[in-house]
Design a protein around this motif. Structure first.
Motif, short mmCIF file in Angstrom:
data_model
loop_
_atom_site.label_atom_id
_atom_site.label_comp_id
_atom_site.label_asym_id
_atom_site.label_seq_id
_atom_site.Cartn_x
_atom_site.Cartn_y
_atom_site.Cartn_z
N GLN A 106 0.83 -1.20 0.00
CA GLN A 106 0.00 0.00 0.00
C GLN A 106 0.87 1.25 0.00
OE1 GLN A 106 -2.53 -0.33 3.46
NE2 GLN A 106 -2.99 -2.48 3.03
N GLY A 107 0.29 2.32 -0.49
CA GLY A 107 1.03 3.58 -0.51
C GLY A 107 0.12 4.76 -0.30
N GLU A 139 3.01 1.27 -10.11
CA GLU A 139 3.15 0.92 -8.70
C GLU A 139 2.29 1.84 -7.82
OE1 GLU A 139 6.83 -0.37 -10.88
OE2 GLU A 139 5.73 1.52 -10.71
N SER A 140 2.38 3.15 -8.05
CA SER A 140 1.64 4.08 -7.21
C SER A 140 0.13 3.91 -7.40
CB SER A 140 2.05 5.52 -7.49
OG SER A 140 1.78 5.88 -8.84
N ALA A 141 -0.30 3.62 -8.63
CA ALA A 141 -1.73 3.42 -8.89
C ALA A 141 -2.25 2.23 -8.11
CB ALA A 141 -1.96 3.24 -10.38
N TYR A 142 -1.51 1.14 -8.14
CA TYR A 142 -1.92 -0.06 -7.42
C TYR A 142 -1.88 0.16 -5.90
CZ TYR A 142 -1.89 -4.88 -5.73
OH TYR A 142 -2.18 -6.05 -5.06
N LEU A 170 -8.74 0.73 -0.28
CA LEU A 170 -9.61 -0.41 0.01
C LEU A 170 -9.55 -0.77 1.49
CD1 LEU A 170 -11.51 -2.61 -1.08
CD2 LEU A 170 -9.47 -4.05 -1.45
N ALA A 171 -8.37 -0.72 2.07
CA ALA A 171 -8.25 -0.99 3.50
C ALA A 171 -9.02 0.05 4.31
CB ALA A 171 -6.78 -1.02 3.92
N ALA A 172 -8.85 1.33 3.96
CA ALA A 172 -9.56 2.39 4.67
C ALA A 172 -11.06 2.23 4.51
CB ALA A 172 -9.10 3.75 4.15
N GLY A 173 -11.50 1.90 3.30
CA GLY A 173 -12.93 1.69 3.07
C GLY A 173 -13.47 0.50 3.84
N THR A 174 -12.66 -0.53 3.99
CA THR A 174 -13.05 -1.69 4.79
C THR A 174 -13.29 -1.27 6.23
OG1 THR A 174 -11.79 -3.22 3.39
CG2 THR A 174 -12.29 -3.94 5.65
N PHE A 175 -12.40 -0.46 6.77
CA PHE A 175 -12.54 -0.04 8.16
C PHE A 175 -13.80 0.82 8.34
CE2 PHE A 175 -7.62 -0.08 8.06
CZ PHE A 175 -7.62 -1.46 8.11
N ASP A 176 -14.09 1.66 7.36
CA ASP A 176 -15.29 2.49 7.45
C ASP A 176 -16.56 1.63 7.40
OD1 ASP A 176 -14.34 5.01 7.89
OD2 ASP A 176 -14.34 5.60 5.79
N LEU A 177 -16.61 0.68 6.46
CA LEU A 177 -17.77 -0.20 6.39
C LEU A 177 -17.93 -1.01 7.66
CD1 LEU A 177 -17.69 -1.60 2.73
CD2 LEU A 177 -19.37 -0.03 3.71
N ALA A 182 -2.75 -2.03 8.56
CA ALA A 182 -2.58 -1.55 7.20
C ALA A 182 -1.70 -0.30 7.21
CB ALA A 182 -3.95 -1.24 6.60
N HIS A 183 -1.58 0.34 6.07
CA HIS A 183 -0.84 1.60 5.96
C HIS A 183 -1.41 2.61 6.96
CE1 HIS A 183 0.59 5.37 4.13
NE2 HIS A 183 1.46 4.64 3.44
N ALA A 184 -0.55 3.42 7.53
CA ALA A 184 -0.98 4.36 8.58
C ALA A 184 -2.09 5.29 8.10
CB ALA A 184 0.23 5.17 9.06
N ASP A 185 -2.06 5.69 6.83
CA ASP A 185 -3.07 6.61 6.32
C ASP A 185 -4.47 6.02 6.35
OD1 ASP A 185 -1.09 8.43 5.89
OD2 ASP A 185 -1.14 8.35 3.71
N ALA A 186 -4.56 4.69 6.33
CA ALA A 186 -5.87 4.05 6.36
C ALA A 186 -6.57 4.24 7.70
CB ALA A 186 -5.73 2.56 6.05
N TYR A 187 -5.82 4.69 8.71
CA TYR A 187 -6.39 4.95 10.04
C TYR A 187 -6.48 6.45 10.33
CZ TYR A 187 -5.07 0.04 10.56
OH TYR A 187 -4.93 -1.32 10.38
N ASN A 188 -5.99 7.27 9.43
CA ASN A 188 -5.93 8.70 9.64
C ASN A 188 -7.33 9.31 9.49
OD1 ASN A 188 -5.74 11.57 8.84
ND2 ASN A 188 -3.53 11.23 8.98
N PRO A 189 -7.89 9.91 10.55
CA PRO A 189 -9.26 10.43 10.48
C PRO A 189 -9.44 11.47 9.37
CG PRO A 189 -8.51 10.33 12.75
CD PRO A 189 -7.32 10.06 11.90
#
Length: 279
Positions: free
Chosen positions: A141-142, A158-161, A168-175, A243-250
């Motif tokens: 993740q990036g 690479e950056s697109a993927y 997707l990880a962040a969206g998973t946490f929100d759902l 996951a990547h730290a940004d996926a938890y960033n409010p």
């Protein structure tokens, strides 16, 4: 009654392995694929009495909506949704691609499509609770440049993927958070690193793990009883991790919710807009 599971990207690689594995276990498998010939090949080699086929291009949000509508109409119960379909790095030298809706392709297929499909199928999943959504993600993740949603500047495969899988990880946490009291558990799983799939080989990388290993991780996320009462988790294989730290960033999560709402609003009904976590 044996469970019913919808698996996207079920005509090759990990998805095909999962489809056959659940079929042999007696589950009803709703197998999604992009191409009719590959769906036919899957049906030819499987236990067809428990298999239902669904064709859609997840690069088109209209086709994602149509897929969800058809699945819901034909299946009053849905116990598990596995969002497995995705776009990898692609071949070396391949440039930026866009979806049928004009969105950067990996953002569209790896993030927007699974989020839209999950949201549209929530009522069907709720009718079968306890139910589960498993998003097949990646530890690769990036960061996401919020000023360049469509990655029109400084594009690399690479950056697109990487940004699509972090989203997707962040969206998973929100759902997971939104539906934590609904009886629908939502998890994200990195199945294995460099699995022996066409996606990995096409990217120019040599496989280092088997599809069997990756399938074991997804099957655990689908069937482990302890995961039905927990939600919003990320797994590296069968190990719970972060996951990547940004996926938890409010702040980033709030931006992502707003952006996702904007990009998907035309494909969601008024009731879905009221229920989903992007308001």
């Amino acid at each position: 009654m044996m469970p019913t599971i919808l698996i996207t990207g079920a005509t090759s690689g990990l998805g095909e392995h999962l489809a056959n594995r659940f079929l042999y276990a007696g589950w009803t498998v709703l197998a999604h694929g992009r191409h009719s010939d590959k769906l036919a090949a899957l049906a030819h080699g499987a236990a067809q009495e428990n298999l239902r086929l669904y064709q859609a291009d997840l690069g088109s949000l209209d086709e994602v909506r149509s897929l969800a509508d058809t699945v819901a109409q034909e299946n009053p119960r849905l116990d598990v949704l596995v969002n497995n379909a995705g776009v990898g790095y692609g071949p070396l030298g391949e440039g930026r691609q866009i979806s049928k809706d004009g969105y950067e392709l990996r953002l569209a297929v790896n993030y927007l499509a699974p989020m839209l499909l999950a949201t549209l199928l929530m009522p069907t999943l709720a009718a079968s609770r306890p139910a589960r959504i498993v998003n097949v993600g990646s530890t690769n993740q990036g960061p996401f440049d919020t000023t360049d949603v469509q990655l029109e500047n400084h594009y690399t495969r690479e950056s697109a993927y990487q940004r699509s899988k972090m989203a997707l990880a962040a969206g998973t946490f929100d759902l997971g958070h939104e539906h934590q009291h609904s009886g629908i558990a939502v998890h994200c799983v990195h199945p294995a690193t460099r699995m022996d799939t066409a996606m990995v080989r096409d990217s120019g990388v040599s496989p280092t793990t088997s599809i069997q290993q990756g399938a074991d991780a997804v099957v655990q996320a689908v069937t482990n009883p302890s995961l039905s009462t927990r939600t919003g988790l990320f797994f590296d294989g069968t190990t719970e991790t972060t996951a990547h730290a940004d996926a938890y960033n409010p702040r980033f999560r709030a931006w992502l919710r707003s952006t996702t709402h904007h990009l998907l609003a035309d494909r969601l009904s008024t009731s879905h807009l009221q229920e989903q976590p992007w308001n």
